[in-house]
Every structure is written in structure tokens, then in C-alpha cells.
Write a protein that holds these residues in place. Structure first.
Motif, PDB file in Angstrom:
ATOM      1  N   GLN C   4       0.821  -1.214   0.000  1.00 55.09           N
ATOM      2  CA  GLN C   4       0.000   0.000   0.000  1.00 55.09           C
ATOM      3  C   GLN C   4       0.851   1.259   0.000  1.00 55.09           C
ATOM      4  O   GLN C   4       0.653   2.135  -0.801  1.00 55.09           O
ATOM      5  CB  GLN C   4      -1.000   0.028   1.157  1.00 55.09           C
ATOM      6  N   THR C   5       1.804   1.321   0.884  1.00 58.25           N
ATOM      7  CA  THR C   5       2.614   2.529   0.834  1.00 58.25           C
ATOM      8  C   THR C   5       3.719   2.373  -0.198  1.00 58.25           C
ATOM      9  O   THR C   5       4.174   3.335  -0.767  1.00 58.25           O
ATOM     10  CB  THR C   5       3.303   2.818   2.183  1.00 58.25           C
ATOM     11  N   GLY C   6       4.128   1.126  -0.398  1.00 56.78           N
ATOM     12  CA  GLY C   6       5.140   0.883  -1.405  1.00 56.78           C
ATOM     13  C   GLY C   6       6.515   1.392  -1.010  1.00 56.78           C
ATOM     14  O   GLY C   6       7.444   1.323  -1.777  1.00 56.78           O
ATOM     15  N   ASP C   7       6.634   1.894   0.148  1.00 52.31           N
ATOM     16  CA  ASP C   7       7.887   2.536   0.486  1.00 52.31           C
ATOM     17  C   ASP C   7       8.769   1.721   1.431  1.00 52.31           C
ATOM     18  O   ASP C   7       9.909   2.078   1.676  1.00 52.31           O
ATOM     19  CB  ASP C   7       7.636   3.911   1.103  1.00 52.31           C
ATOM     20  N   GLY C 107      -7.406  -2.788  -2.729  1.00 52.09           N
ATOM     21  CA  GLY C 107      -6.347  -3.768  -2.933  1.00 52.09           C
ATOM     22  C   GLY C 107      -6.087  -4.065  -4.400  1.00 52.09           C
ATOM     23  O   GLY C 107      -5.159  -4.802  -4.741  1.00 52.09           O
ATOM     24  N   ILE C 108      -6.863  -3.520  -5.289  1.00 49.10           N
ATOM     25  CA  ILE C 108      -6.699  -3.809  -6.708  1.00 49.10           C
ATOM     26  C   ILE C 108      -5.460  -3.081  -7.237  1.00 49.10           C
ATOM     27  O   ILE C 108      -5.142  -1.976  -6.784  1.00 49.10           O
ATOM     28  CB  ILE C 108      -7.968  -3.401  -7.497  1.00 49.10           C
ATOM     29  N   THR C 109      -4.759  -3.730  -8.170  1.00 49.12           N
ATOM     30  CA  THR C 109      -3.610  -3.048  -8.760  1.00 49.12           C
ATOM     31  C   THR C 109      -4.088  -2.168  -9.913  1.00 49.12           C
ATOM     32  O   THR C 109      -5.165  -2.370 -10.471  1.00 49.12           O
ATOM     33  CB  THR C 109      -2.577  -4.031  -9.322  1.00 49.12           C
ATOM     34  N   VAL C 110      -3.250  -1.223 -10.258  1.00 56.21           N
ATOM     35  CA  VAL C 110      -3.577  -0.342 -11.379  1.00 56.21           C
ATOM     36  C   VAL C 110      -3.795  -1.180 -12.638  1.00 56.21           C
ATOM     37  O   VAL C 110      -4.742  -0.976 -13.393  1.00 56.21           O
ATOM     38  CB  VAL C 110      -2.447   0.679 -11.604  1.00 56.21           C
ATOM     39  N   GLU C 111      -2.921  -2.155 -12.827  1.00 55.81           N
ATOM     40  CA  GLU C 111      -3.008  -3.027 -13.994  1.00 55.81           C
ATOM     41  C   GLU C 111      -4.364  -3.721 -14.070  1.00 55.81           C
ATOM     42  O   GLU C 111      -5.037  -3.702 -15.103  1.00 55.81           O
ATOM     43  CB  GLU C 111      -1.932  -4.110 -13.861  1.00 55.81           C
ATOM     44  N   LEU C 137      -4.323   0.485  -5.921  1.00 56.92           N
ATOM     45  CA  LEU C 137      -5.018   1.767  -5.878  1.00 56.92           C
ATOM     46  C   LEU C 137      -4.805   2.412  -4.504  1.00 56.92           C
ATOM     47  O   LEU C 137      -4.583   3.617  -4.389  1.00 56.92           O
ATOM     48  CB  LEU C 137      -6.519   1.562  -6.138  1.00 56.92           C
ATOM     49  N   GLY C 138      -4.841   1.577  -3.470  1.00 53.92           N
ATOM     50  CA  GLY C 138      -4.625   2.103  -2.122  1.00 53.92           C
ATOM     51  C   GLY C 138      -3.269   2.769  -1.990  1.00 53.92           C
ATOM     52  O   GLY C 138      -3.128   3.818  -1.372  1.00 53.92           O
ATOM     53  N   ALA C 139      -2.260   2.146  -2.608  1.00 58.95           N
ATOM     54  CA  ALA C 139      -0.912   2.723  -2.536  1.00 58.95           C
ATOM     55  C   ALA C 139      -0.868   4.055  -3.270  1.00 58.95           C
ATOM     56  O   ALA C 139      -0.286   5.027  -2.799  1.00 58.95           O
ATOM     57  CB  ALA C 139       0.094   1.750  -3.139  1.00 58.95           C
ATOM     58  N   LEU C 140      -1.505   4.102  -4.438  1.00 64.86           N
ATOM     59  CA  LEU C 140      -1.509   5.345  -5.205  1.00 64.86           C
ATOM     60  C   LEU C 140      -2.141   6.484  -4.410  1.00 64.86           C
ATOM     61  O   LEU C 140      -1.717   7.636  -4.502  1.00 64.86           O
ATOM     62  CB  LEU C 140      -2.308   5.152  -6.513  1.00 64.86           C
ATOM     63  N   LEU C 141      -3.180   6.147  -3.673  1.00 62.29           N
ATOM     64  CA  LEU C 141      -3.919   7.198  -2.967  1.00 62.29           C
ATOM     65  C   LEU C 141      -3.306   7.511  -1.609  1.00 62.29           C
ATOM     66  O   LEU C 141      -3.339   8.651  -1.152  1.00 62.29           O
ATOM     67  CB  LEU C 141      -5.379   6.790  -2.799  1.00 62.29           C
ATOM     68  N   ALA C 142      -2.769   6.507  -0.942  1.00 64.73           N
ATOM     69  CA  ALA C 142      -2.247   6.747   0.402  1.00 64.73           C
ATOM     70  C   ALA C 142      -0.805   7.230   0.378  1.00 64.73           C
ATOM     71  O   ALA C 142      -0.390   7.991   1.238  1.00 64.73           O
ATOM     72  CB  ALA C 142      -2.351   5.466   1.228  1.00 64.73           C
ATOM     73  N   ALA C 143      -0.049   6.766  -0.609  1.00 67.85           N
ATOM     74  CA  ALA C 143       1.359   7.165  -0.686  1.00 67.85           C
ATOM     75  C   ALA C 143       1.674   7.614  -2.109  1.00 67.85           C
ATOM     76  O   ALA C 143       2.418   6.959  -2.831  1.00 67.85           O
ATOM     77  CB  ALA C 143       2.247   6.003  -0.268  1.00 67.85           C
TER      78      ALA C 143
END
Lengths: 358, 506, 369
Positions: C4-7, C107-111, C137-143
Motif C-alpha cells: 500500500q505505501t510501497g515505500d 487492494g486492486i492493482t492499477v493493472e 489503488l490504495g498505494a496510489l492514494l495513500a502514498a
């Protein structure tokens, strides 16, 4: 232009208005105070008349926060005239003994200033230019009596030698009394002026506020005035193609006096004249009917001197940004308001006099 | 502290005791000019002074009401708990216009028209033209999430924000950036003075438009008009303005003396007020016919009946709904968009009415606000309810609100502020009470019925007027459990609870 | 695992939990909540994959009761706590083809989301970089990252019009959907960009776009990099809205436009006019070489685009300025390693965190909690 609604209707319109004209009001812009928006000044007057607020000097003070510039009226879809209505409010305040403290001895000061102005005008002009009757006479007004000899010598140079001084005991048309809401004193003065000027066919007046007062308010107060009254710029416009120009200034802003522009509708005459004597006549970003007041009207310099100064300073901002050092105007009050060390305010008479001197 | 810029005088306290909440105007017409007076008014000239004021107030638990120009219509600036009104209009500098990056940094207290004028002088526009532009401030726009008439192209004020500086309820200064993570500007914009005082902001500005193209269109029904707008926007066109008047609104726009077909005498709800006015003042100049006048007289007293009749008959009785569409900006883009829009609107069943109605709207678009005055003085009242939702729910929302309000008031609407994903509806309603108390009762009942219907329809209770006092009771329903976040923000930024207390349903 | 954060980064303090290689004593309760197949536990910590919002609520409640910290997208870093993986929450909940919005679990990926949208000739619209396609999507929006922006839609998170989320105390919130609102602060912006520390996004509603009538691409070679940057910036400032816009380190500008044919032609003409004003020439359009691995990114405000780009010492083929939007752009450098995650949350975020999450339940902001 449609005529304004009657006073009661005007007060009601303003009271329920969302202050749509407030952005045009020089006083409320300078003070940034709701109490001094045209809407609130008018609402205050209405509340005073309905006795819904205390009938005090303090509560009446907002009525004096107005230069009478008329910018609000120009913007109003109903053409309400707070600049006029509030003077009625001042008259009511005077009547009820809650007038502005700074205007208490105005009548006496007015008489002194008016007679002193007449004396100074006379002192600068030779005997033969002071007939008691003539076709055309010049009346410089109480703020710049020193312009009398300048104007008369300019007239000589442009082939209007026949213009003489409107000589007499008084040197002011009475606008200050009117603006103070001292209507009885104004009527008396109007009658005096009516007698003083009876021998002239046309009087050329240099104070736009007095041109307006003499043209419109003498009649309103039932005082006949024999001569036709016109403003200096209107008179001089007739000579615009015959001006013997010798030198020109490089650049100058032109300031529309409120009474000359919005109230009398004279915008082009002073510009045509100024363009003869200035290479580059600059316009303010708000000019003509949108021109901003310089803070000198409505007795504001007496009742709210700091505010009057702030209004003028605001008006000078664009001049200073443009690095221009001259403002031409056609009103002694505007000239007095705008003249500074770094910006020189010049009356149209002075400008043309300078330009036509050999 | 601040000599000459603190006042406790009676005239000043009266002047700051009202805004433009129509309920306050009802009270005023009843002879009570200033029910909510502040104890003092101050005019700071710098951020430091704002901080000093807030710190002093926090120490003494004195309420603070930040104040722009008092043009709000929801009671947001009423000092209902007394305290200090902080008038920001002396902080009015256009600090910087960055022509290269299209950005302007401006102090909060500048009047909208003054700001636009200063930007125009430099060849730019903010593109923000609320009908209050003459009487509202930049800071007020930010505080209440204002929308201009050209929001479809330029966005609402919150869409333009790049940076916001504000003083919180403890007197601390923050400067937050819209590119930050999270975007804290969006916590502050719209907080209506409950979290702090906005002192300046940097916003996106655009070059003054090279070209403006405005036209009128006619659509047989509200539904087909809405559909046309949606298709325009979803095909990547960005008109500066789209406004669709419903059948009744369009109908009232149409004076008999109008030669151009379907042309508004003036714009928006003012048309109805114009009709009101002419009815309330039989001697007044009027363009309406006697039968229309009678219909409106009936409307005031029997709103339900007239709304029903109008709803049933009008679509057949007259010429449909008026749509104003305008494009502006770069000459080439603007002309191309207008061409593409013409194709699209014709395809959607619209009839081109030419430039006349569009230019007329452009010219008279601020006239609305001049029309209110007499309505209130005659014991009647008028107000507007601006709500918004997604396209799929838009017509349901329109019907739900009309049904809820119709029994209580005369109601009409136009659709403006359209976006790719939805649109706002601007309802105008009017009614009359037997006396002040009755008018206030009716007024409250209308809002309750209207906003309850809005919430039930899944829409938002405000698109751009804000919440203030009038919509505060509806905030829990609007936000649900998320109000907990707002309360947490309040607690962090204004722990002593002095900032504009009693507002926003906090 | 879903990120989600990807970081990544280090975890904060964990809550309770066991020692050594043991599963934590509360693992059974998680199994009960989400099913044995979706709980992995060891070393005193657990990884759970809730499949529905209700299960996520249960996980949060259990975490609260046992005093375990909850991390989202932290991978192995949340020692002694519960890692939540939302990859099973990847359903499209509601596709509103009238309003062009989609409500979808985070939890869905952009792809995957693009694939689902593509079946209806829709797309997210924002020109997301290829290295973001595996993010959720969560990662894009949260981080959010600086590269996730486009001229037309702005920063990707501006496409979001509503969220469903869990606050640290387990409260479920759902913000009201409307194209714009004026009902106080935009509360979803506490969770958007909050890196999972102020709440967990379970679903979001984002704008989508329909495939447009026509589409065109163009490229211009500018004499210098500053000239190319000025061209791009001018295009943005005067109101051009290309679907995508990029400037290479060597001064080539690419753009893609779509919409009605007349508008597409006008947009390309406008770009050409501005490019020529800056000494540029049209060149045959070839798509810019694809950057495969995630590059180093840096957000730059529009005000300082030139100085920021030129200041990066090795301007050359590896540098590209992408994600232009009305307030800024993003400088990517494929020769440099991705930037580390931000070390600290802004002070106001930290203060709000103390208020919303006094027990430090959510631990995703590396180093901040």
C-alpha cells in the motif's frame, strides 16, 4: 441616466443589498471597515430615522465617511445616490444636534476662507480685469484663488482677453456648507452668490464640486442664478485647436475629478486639452466613470483626515509604479490631495499656462 | 496593541452583527438589526498581528470570528458567542504574480474585484467570478470553498490552491503546500474559520482570455439539457460556463418584450425576483403580463398548487429549457472547442439560439444580487440551495428537492457548475410569512425539508455556499462518522475552541 | 504481497505478541476472522489478508483488543504486529458509466483496474507511469508519488472523489460522493496521502475516462533543455490540456492529446506554435523510450521547474520531466536509485495522528511513529 429612487426607497434598497458597490467606495476601501461601506452608511441612516439605534454623535459619524464621489451610484443598478442621500442624513444629524464634532464651527471657518479666497484672487489681478459685470468671468474657487492671474493671462494668450475675474466678497460657491448638511447656511450663501454674480452672463468655475452645486443645487434650494455656470475645462475646450503650444511635458496621468466626471459627465474636454500639452497622457487603470476619488470631497479631509490621505496615497500607487512624476487634474481639491514631493499634481490651467508661455 | 485598529463602538458592533444569511434579513425586516454583536472588532495589518490577537484570545478563551467582507449566506461570520471579529481586509496585498508559472500569491483580505482587477492589469485572470465578486474577499472564498460562474473551466477555488498560510487557534503560523502528502491545504480550505485564520495563499492564474464565445441553446426538457452538458464534458470539452435553466426558470426569464427568443432579461434566479418585485410594487416598471403577475401572487400563497401546475403544464406550454454555453481562453483552442460543442449539442437535440442569449447573460450575470432588496422589505423572503451530485443521481435529486420544498415555497432551479462526473443544482425558493416569527418558522421548515431530501438522495448539502450556522444541524448526516476526523482537526488546531465557535456542527 | 505505501522502510513499535518463533497468542482470533488460508503467523507477528471490509474491521478490532500494531504495506517490517495485505479486496464495487466514476476496493492493482475498465472502453485517464502499474489503488492514494500526475487530471489523487476507510480506532467512514462540496474541510484528504497512519483505505471512488473520438501524438525538438521546459510550462499555463506531456533531458517534447477532432488539432497546433516561439521544430513522433525500472523522482513546482531540473548535475538521456500538471511536474532520473521514503510526517500530521490514534495502532509511516 435614470433618476434615483426616492430617499426612503433608496435607504431600503441599500439596507437589503449585499454591498454590491462596496468595492468602489474609496472610504470603505481605505478603512476596510463594514461600518463605512455605502450599504452600512445608508443602513445606519435608515436605522437612525427609524430610531432603531441610539441617536448619538457616535452613531451618526458613519454618515460623514463619504466623499460624495458617486462611484457607488455608477455601479448601482438602481442608481441609488448614497453620495446625496447621506448629505440629507448629515442635515438631519445637524438638526438633532448630533452633527460631526469637526464641523461644529464650519460656517464661521467657511466664511473666513471664502472671503480670504476672494481677497487673494483679487490681489493677483489688475483693476481692469475686475469689472462687476461682464460677458464671461472666471471664478477660481476657495481652494486655489492663486490661479486667477494664471488663468487670466492664459486667456490673454489664447485670444480670450475678454475674460475677467468674477470679483466679489466671496470666493466659494458653497459646496462645503452643502456637504456638511448645513442646508440653511448653504441656502443663505447661494442667495449671496446669486447677488454677487448677477452681473455676469457666464461664469467659468474651476472647482467641479462648486460647478455642480451652483448648476444643480442652487435651483434645488430655490435660488436663481443669472449666469450660466461652466467648468474651466469646458470653457477652454473651445480653444483647443488654437492653443499656442511652446513646450510639452513628456508624460502625465490624468485624474478625473469625481464631480466633473461622474456628476457632470465631462470626461473628454480636459483630456483633449491635456493632450495638447503632454506627449503621453496616461490613463489610470480605473478612469473616466470608474475613476477613483482622491479623498478630498464630502469634507472628508476635515472629518477623517487620515483616511482622506490614505485614499490619495492609494490613488498614487499606479503613478509611482509607472515612474511618472506628474498628475494633471482639473480640480483644485484633487490637486491638493495628490501633490507630493515625488509626484507633482498640476491643474489644467497651470499646465496650459506653462505650455503656452514663450 | 494596534492603535486605531481596535473598536468597541456601538456603530461598529452593529455593522459586524450581520451577514447575508436571508434568515438574518427576515429578522432585520422585523426591526431587530443586530442580534449577534461582537464585543470588539480588530483590523490586523500583518500575520504577526493576527498571531498576537489569536494568542491573546486563546489565553482568555475569547471567541474569534475571522471576517472577510460578510457576504456569506449561511450565518458563518455571525459572532453568536460574542468575542472578537478579526476583519482581514487590511491585509490585501497582491504579494507576487509569477507570470511564467501562472501563479499569484495574495493576502486574504483583498476584495475579489480588486484582485481580479490587479491580475487583469498584469494580463492575467483568476477565472473566479462568484456573483459576490464585488463584495467578498479572497480569504472568504478559500474559507468557504467558493465557486465562480466559470468553475467548469477554472475550477472552484480549492482546485486553484497551491499554498495556504494560516494562523491556527493557538496563534501558530503554518504554510502548507498542495503538493504535500497529505494535502493539508484541503483541511484548511473550507474550514470557515473553525480551524484558523487564512492569511494568504498562492493560487493558479491564467492569461486573460484571448477570445470569449458564448451562445444560447434550447432543449425541450431539463433531462435532455443535462444529458447534453454531460456529453460535452465527458468528450473532453471545458466550457467556461454551462447553465441550464429549468422549465420554470426559463419561463420566467422570458419577458414579453423580449425579442430574442428565450433570452434572459437578466440572469439566474434574479429573473424570478424581478417578477416578484414587479408584483410587490404594482407601480414599478415591469415587463410581465397581468396573468403572469397573478400566477406569481398565487405562487406566494399557494406554492404547492402552482408548483404542481407549473411542473405539469410548463413543459408543454412554452419553449423548453435555456442553456447558456460559453468558451474562452486561447483563441485557437476556444474556437475549436466551440465548434466541437456545436456538433455535440445539435446531436443531443439542442436548438441553437445564437450568440444573443450568451452575450446577454455575460453582460448581466451580476445583476442577480440587485434584485433581493424589496422582496425582504415586503415580508417575503428568498434564498438559494446549491447542492451537487453525480450525473446518475442528478435528476433524482432535482425531483426529490422539488417535491420536498414545493408544499412550502415557490421553487425553481438551474443547473450550473458542471463537471465530468456530476453537476450542481441551484434551487431558488421564495415564500412569505404572516409576520416575522411565521416567516422564520417557514424558512426553517423549508431548509429542513430540502436538505433532508438532499441527504437522502445521496447528494451533498452544499456545493459552494458553505455551512456556517444555517447548515450546521445537517453536518452529522452529511459526513457521518467522518465528523470524528473534523473534531480531531479542531482539537489539534484549536484546542481551546475559540475559533468561530458554534458553527459547522462541530 | 500487496503494497500500500510501497515505500518499505523500518517499522514502528509493535504492540503485544509472542517471542521467538512462536505464532502470536492472538493468531487464532485472526484465523477465526479471515480464515486459516489468509493468516500467516510466525515470530510473534502475523500477516492477514482480509477479503471484505467486515473482515478488515474484525482485524482492527482484534488488534485493538490485544494491543497489536497494524501495518499496511509494510511487508516484514512490522515486528510484533499485524501486517494487513488488501490484495483480496480487489473488487470493482460500482462502475458508474453515466458519471464516469468507479468505486473499487483499494487492494486492486492499477493493472487489474485498467484491465477491468478497458473492457468497457474506459481508462483511469491519468497517464500513470509504467512503474506504477503494479501498485495498488490504495498505494496510489495513500502514498502518492510525484510521477503520478497528468496535465488534464492533475495529481492522480485529485481523481479521487470519495473514500471508504477505517480510522485507527476501527470506525468506518465513508465520505459523501459529489463532484465538489463546500461542507467543511475535505476530510478524505486526511486518509489520502496519509501513508496508512491516519486510516486504512478500503475502497475509493475515482474518475475514469471514456476513449475519445480521436487521438494524436506529436513531438518537437527544442534547441535547449530550458527551451523545452519553457515550452511545456507555457502550454500548461495558457490552458493546454494534453493527456500526456513529457520533456527529455536532451530537449525533446512529446505530447498526446485526445478529444473531439477539432480540439485535438487545435491542441497540437497550440503546442507547435509555442514550440516554434521557443525555437523548436516538429520531429517525427516516436514514443519516448520506456523507462522500465522505477527511477528516482522529484516533484518540482512549476515556478522553479528550470532551476530544479538544471540543478540536477547530470542532465542527459537518463533525465526526463514528466507528470506535468497545473502546479508542477516531476523530474525522473533512471540512472539514479529511487528516492528513500520521507523520514518524518509533517508536524501537523503527527499531531493529528496523536489525536486520532493515541495508542499508535497504525504504523505505516516509516520512522514517524
Amino acid at each position: 441616466m435614470p433618476s434615483p429612487p426616492d430617499l426612503d426607497t433608496s435607504l431600503t434598497y441599500c439596507t437589503y443589498c449585499p454591498k454590491l458597490c462596496r468595492h468602489t467606495c474609496p472610504v470603505s476601501n481605505a478603512e476596510a471597515k463594514e461600518t463605512l461601506t455605502p450599504r452600512d452608511k445608508m443602513a445606519t441612516m435608515r436605522l437612525l430615522r427609524r430610531a432603531e439605534v441610539p441617536q448619538t454623535v457616535e452613531q451618526s459619524e458613519p454618515l460623514y465617511g463619504c466623499t460624495g464621489c458617486g462611484a457607488c451610484t455608477d455601479f448601482c443598478l438602481h442608481k441609488v445616490e448614497p453620495g446625496q442621500a447621506l448629505l440629507r442624513g448629515r442635515a438631519e444629524a445637524e438638526r438633532d444636534g448630533r452633527g460631526h464634532p469637526a464641523l461644529r464651527d464650519l460656517a464661521a471657518r467657511f466664511t473666513a476662507k471664502s472671503t480670504e479666497a476672494a481677497r487673494r484672487a483679487r490681489a493677483g489681478v489688475s483693476q481692469d480685469k475686475r469689472p462687476t459685470e461682464a460677458q464671461i468671468a472666471f471664478f477660481p474657487g476657495c481652494d486655489a484663488p492663486e490661479l486667477a492671474p494664471t488663468m487670466l493671462s492664459l486667456c490673454d494668450r489664447i485670444g480670450a482677453e475678454y475674460v475677467s475675474l468674477a470679483d466679489g466678497e466671496h470666493g466659494c460657491g458653497g459646496y462645503p456648507l452643502f456637504a456638511a448638511g448645513q442646508f440653511d447656511a448653504f441656502r443663505l450663501h447661494a442667495e449671496r452668490m446669486s447677488r454677487q454674480l448677477a452681473g455676469f452672463a457666464r461664469v467659468v468655475v474651476n472647482c467641479p464640486a462648486c460647478v455642480w452645486a451652483m448648476r444643480t443645487q442652487y435651483r434645488e434650494f430655490g435660488v436663481p442664478l443669472a449666469p450660466a455656470v461652466e467648468h474651466t475645462s469646458e470653457f477652454l475646450e473651445g480653444f483647443v485647436e488654437r492653443l499656442p503650444i511652446e513646450r510639452r511635458r513628456a508624460a502625465a496621468f490624468y485624474q478625473d475629478p469625481c464631480y466633473l466626471g461622474r456628476w457632470l459627465g465631462v470626461y473628454d474636454a480636459p483630456r483633449r486639452l491635456a493632450k495638447k500639452a503632454v506627449d503621453d497622457v496616461r490613463e489610470f487603470s480605473r478612469a473616466r466613470n470608474e475613476a477613483e476619488c482622491t479623498g478630498g470631497g464630502g469634507l472628508l479631509p476635515t472629518t477623517m483626515p487620515d483616511t482622506a490621505h490614505a485614499i490619495a496615497e492609494h490613488r498614487l500607487t499606479e503613478v509611482r509604479q509607472a515612474k511618472v512624476s506628474t498628475v494633471v487634474t482639473s480640480c483644485p481639491t484633487c490637486k491638493r490631495q495628490l501633490d507630493r514631493d515625488d509626484v507633482h499634481a498640476v491643474d489644467l490651467i497651470e499646465l496650459l499656462d506653462e505650455a503656452t508661455r514663450k | 496593541m494596534m492603535p486605531g485598529r481596535v473598536s468597541t463602538t456601538v456603530p461598529d458592533r452593529i455593522a459586524y452583527a450581520r451577514d447575508l444569511w436571508p434568515r438574518g434579513l427576515i429578522t432585520l425586516s422585523g426591526g431587530n438589526p443586530a442580534p449577534h454583536q461582537p464585543d470588539a472588532v480588530v483590523w490586523p495589518v500583518s500575520t504577526e498581528e493576527v498571531q498576537d490577537i489569536v494568542r491573546a484570545a486563546a489565553r482568555t478563551a475569547t471567541p474569534i470570528v475571522p471576517f472577510g467582507a460578510g457576504s456569506g449566506v449561511c450565518g458563518g461570520t455571525l459572532p453568536i458567542k460574542g468575542g472578537i471579529v478579526v476583519d482581514l481586509k487590511r491585509m490585501r496585498a497582491v504579494v507576487e504574480v509569477d507570470a511564467v508559472a501562472g501563479a499569484a500569491t495574495v493576502e486574504a483580505g483583498i476584495i475579489g474585484e480588486h484582485l481580479e482587477h490587479e491580475l487583469n492589469r498584469r494580463g492575467f485572470t483568476l477565472g473566479h467570478f462568484p456573483s459576490s465578486i464585488m463584495c467578498s474577499t479572497f480569504g472568504g472564498w478559500l474559507a468557504a470553498r467558493s465557486a465562480g460562474q466559470f468553475s467548469t473551466r477554472y475550477g472552484k477555488i480549492e482546485d486553484m490552491v497551491r499554498r495556504v498560510s494560516f494562523v491556527d487557534g493557538r496563534g501558530e503560523l503554518h504554510s502548507v503546500d498542495a503538493s504535500g502528502t497529505p494535502d493539508i491545504t484541503q483541511w484548511i480550505v473550507g474550514s470557515e474559520g473553525t480551524l484558523g485564520i487564512i492569511t494568504r495563499a498562492t493560487v493558479t492564474v491564467r492569461p486573460s482570455p484571448e477570445r470569449q464565445l458564448y451562445r444560447g441553446w434550447s432543449f425541450p426538457r431539463v433531462a435532455s439539457g443535462c444529458e447534453a452538458i454531460r456529453r460535452l464534458l465527458q468528450r473532453n470539452l471545458r466550457p467556461a460556463c454551462v447553465r441550464l435553466y429549468d422549465e420554470l426558470d426559463s419561463f420566467l426569464h422570458r419577458g414579453e418584450k423580449d425579442h430574442d427568443e428565450g433570452v434572459p432579461e437578466s440572469s439566474g434566479p434574479e429573473a424570478m425576483l424581478e417578477q416578484y418585485l414587479s408584483m410587490l410594487t404594482p407601480t414599478g416598471k415591469s415587463v410581465i403580463g397581468e396573468w403572469k403577475r397573478r400566477a406569481i401572487a398565487l405562487a406566494l400563497n399557494r406554492p404547492e398548487l402552482v408548483n404542481r401546475v407549473a411542473g405539469a403544464v410548463l413543459p408543454y406550454a412554452q419553449k423548453g429549457c435555456l442553456l447558456i454555453v460559453g468558451f474562452e481562453g486561447d483563441k485557437g483552442l476556444c474556437e475549436a472547442e466551440a465548434r466541437a460543442a456545436t456538433v455535440e449539442l445539435e446531436r443531443a437535440g439542442g436548438r441553437d439560439l445564437g450568440e444573443g442569449p450568451g452575450l446577454r447573460w455575460l453582460k448581466h450575470r451580476y445583476a442577480v444580487s440587485f434584485r433581493m432588496q424589496k422582496v425582504f422589505d415586503a415580508g417575503a423572503f428568498v434564498d438559494t440551495m446549491e447542492v451537487a451530485t453525480s450525473w446518475d443521481k442528478l435528476l433524482d435529486l432535482y425531483r426529490a428537492v422539488r417535491e420536498a420544498v414545493s408544499p412550502l415555497a415557490f421553487i425553481m432551479a438551474h443547473f450550473s457548475h458542471a463537471y465530468v462526473d456530476g453537476c450542481s443544482i441551484y434551487f431558488t425558493f421564495a415564500a412569505r410569512g404572516a409576520n416575522t416569527a411565521d416567516a422564520e418558522r417557514k424558512y426553517d421548515a423549508i431548509w429542513k425539508a430540502g436538505l433532508t431530501a438532499v441527504t437522502k438522495a445521496g447528494a451533498t448539502i452544499s456545493h459552494h455556499h458553505g455551512v456556517g450556522l444555517s447548515k450546521a444541524p445537517f453536518m452529522p448526516e452529511e459526513h457521518g462518522a467522518a465528523m470524528e476526523i473534523y473534531r480531531a482537526l479542531k482539537n489539534v488546531l484549536d484546542p481551546s475552541g475559540i475559533m468561530n465557535p458554534g458553527k459547522m456542527g462541530l | 504481497m500487496s503494497e500500500q505505501t510501497g515505500d518499505g522502510g523500518q517499522a514502528g513499535a509493535g504492540g503485544g505478541g509472542g517471542d521467538g518463533n512462536e505464532a502470536p497468542f492472538w493468531a487464532d482470533r485472526l484465523v477465526h476472522a479471515v480464515g486459516a488460508a489468509h493468516v500467516m503467523s510466525e515470530n510473534g507477528r502475523a500477516l492477514v489478508r482480509p477479503g471484505a471490509p467486515a473482515e478488515l474491521v474484525d482485524v482492527m478490532r482484534i488488534a485493538g483488543e490485544v494491543g497489536a500494531a497494524v501495518g499496511i504495506g509494510l511487508g516484514a517490517h512490522n515486528a510484533g504486529g499485524i501486517d494487513v495485505d488488501l490484495s483480496r479486496m480487489c473488487n470493482v464495487l460500482y462502475l458508474d458509466e453515466t458519471s464516469l466514476t468507479v468505486t473499487v476496493q483499494c487492494g486492486i492493482t492499477v493493472e487489474a483496474l485498467e484491465h477491468a475498465l478497458g473492457e468497457r472502453s474506459l481508462t483511469l485517464g491519468a497517464a500513470l507511469p509504467p512503474w506504477s502499474r503494479t501498485r495498488t489503488l490504495g498505494a496510489l492514494l495513500a502514498a502518492p508519488r510525484a510521477s503520478e500526475a497528468s496535465p488534464r487530471t492533475g495529481r492522480f489523487l485529485q481523481s479521487c472523489i470519495g473514500v471508504q476507510a477505517l480510522l485507527p480506532d476501527g470506525t468506518e467512514i465513508s465520505t459523501r460522493l459529489a463532484p465538489r462540496k463546500a461542507t467543511g474541510p475535505d476530510l478524505m484528504h486526511v486518509v489520502l496521502g496519509g501513508r496508512g497512519t491516519l486510516g486504512i483505505l478500503s475502497a475509493a471512488t475515482v474518475r475514469v475516462q471514456r476513449r475519445q473520438e480521436s487521438r494524436a501524438a506529436a513531438a518537437f525538438k527544442l534547441p535547449t533543455l530550458p527551451a523545452a521546459l519553457s515550452t511545456a510550462r507555457k502550454l500548461i499555463v495558457v490552458g493546454g490540456r494534453p493527456a500526456d506531456l513529457a520533456v527529455s533531458g536532451t530537449g525533446t517534447l512529446w505530447l498526446e492529446v485526445d478529444g473531439p477532432a477539432a480540439l485535438v488539432a487545435a491542441e497540437v497546433a497550440l503546442a507547435e506554435r509555442i514550440a516554434r516561439e521557443h525555437g523548436g521544430e516538429p520531429v517525427p513522433q516516436t514514443p519516448p523510450p520506456r523507462i522500465k525500472a522505477r527511477p528516482h523522482e522529484r516533484a518540482v513546482p512549476l515556478e522553479t521547474v528550470d532551476s530544479a531540473v538544471l540543478a540536477s548535475s547530470l542532465v542527459g538521456d537518463s533525465v526526463r520531466v514528466i507528470a506535468w500538471h497545473p502546479a508542477g511536474a516531476c523530474v525522473v532520473d533512471s540512472a539514479r536509485a529511487p528516492e528513500p521514503p520521507p523520514a518524518d510526517a509533517p508536524a501537523l500530521v503527527a499531531a493529528l495522528k496523536r489525536r486520532l490514534d493515541p495508542n499508535g495502532r497504525l504504523v505505516a509511516w516509516p520512522g514517524a511513529v
